[in-house]
Write an enzyme that holds these catalytic residues in place. Sequence first.
Site: not given
Ligand code: NAD
Length: 271
Positions: A16, A18, A37-38, A104, A157, A170, A174, A203
């Site tokens: 899901r 990003q 994905d997990i 990601n 990030s 975090y 990062k 995001v």
């Molecule tokens: N959302 C934000 O505002 C934001 C900002 C900066 C950076 N990020 C980074 O962007 C990336 C994506 O985040 P997102 O916003 O899409 O969040 P999200 O929670 O929607 O997606 C993250 C995905 O990673 C998977 N995941 C988590 N742990 C896992 C593991 N151990 N093994 C396999 N899969 C795993 C989750 O199941 C999930 O589908 C992350 O690295 C996050 O730190 C997010």
Amino acid sequence: MGLLDGRVAFVTGAARGQGRSHAVTLAKEGASIIAIDINGPVTPDNGYPAATPEDMTETVRLVEATNQRIVHRQADVRDSAAIESVLAEGVAELGGRLDVVVANAGISNWNRFWEMSDDQWQVMIDINLTGVWRTLKAAVPIMIDAGNGGSLIAISSSSGIKSLPAQAHYAAAKHGVTGLTKTAAIELGEYGIRVNSIHPWSVVGAMGQDTTMGAILDKHPEYRASFASMLPELRSADPLDISNAVVWLASDLSRAVTATQLTVDMGATKM
Ligand SMILES: NC(=O)c1ccc[n+]([C@@H]2O[C@H](COP(=O)([O-])OP(=O)(O)OC[C@H]3O[C@@H](n4cnc5c(N)ncnc54)[C@H](O)[C@@H]3O)[C@@H](O)[C@H]2O)c1
């Protein structure tokens, strides 16, 4: 003609958010996809709902709707053997090459550093930093053997450049991704493999709805001063804003770019 016709891209955390957007956007540019994905809960410290197997099913549907192939598995980025196994299967099925990696997968939660349990700290480091290392470590030998060069993209990030309060774990992870990326770029240049990190600010998605963030900001309203960007009208980017940066780094349009920290952050890291 797509920017990535005939190439194979591996995306972690693709169920899901990003990760899904990256998989679909790379596929629209012609890449076949290997996705993991997990697909389930990771830690009770996260104050937002976990991804599900149904989420991954939807990613698969969207990638296939672009007429590209996708090999997907439920796998944890803390498990090197699982990553190696899906990559071996995916690369064999998709033509024996691997060109792009998007590390990601990640989690987020909030607490002051001295109030975190050992577990809250360690799970964050294991997934958000060591998980990126395991992902790149599993992919690189395949890419070197294939001999086509390639592009590794680590999703860091704004917290990989500038820290926020209540996110020491975090930010440490990062910032660690930033350092890992720069060293990997030095070591992989001779193989024609470029390595860069992307640094989003807020995001749209589940992670940004974390209830532990609201709780900590209510308790410590002085922390809100750290949450500023130069584009207040654009409070949160869309996943596609980050995917567009991913496609650019994945493609030959960025062939002269390596070891870069690409901010997609509405200027937040410069405030
Ligand atoms: N959302 C934000 O505002 C934001 C900002 C900066 C950076 N990020 C980074 O962007 C990336 C994506 O985040 P997102 O916003 O899409 O969040 P999200 O929670 O929607 O997606 C993250 C995905 O990673 C998977 N995941 C988590 N742990 C896992 C593991 N151990 N093994 C396999 N899969 C795993 C989750 O199941 C999930 O589908 C992350 O690295 C996050 O730190 C997010």
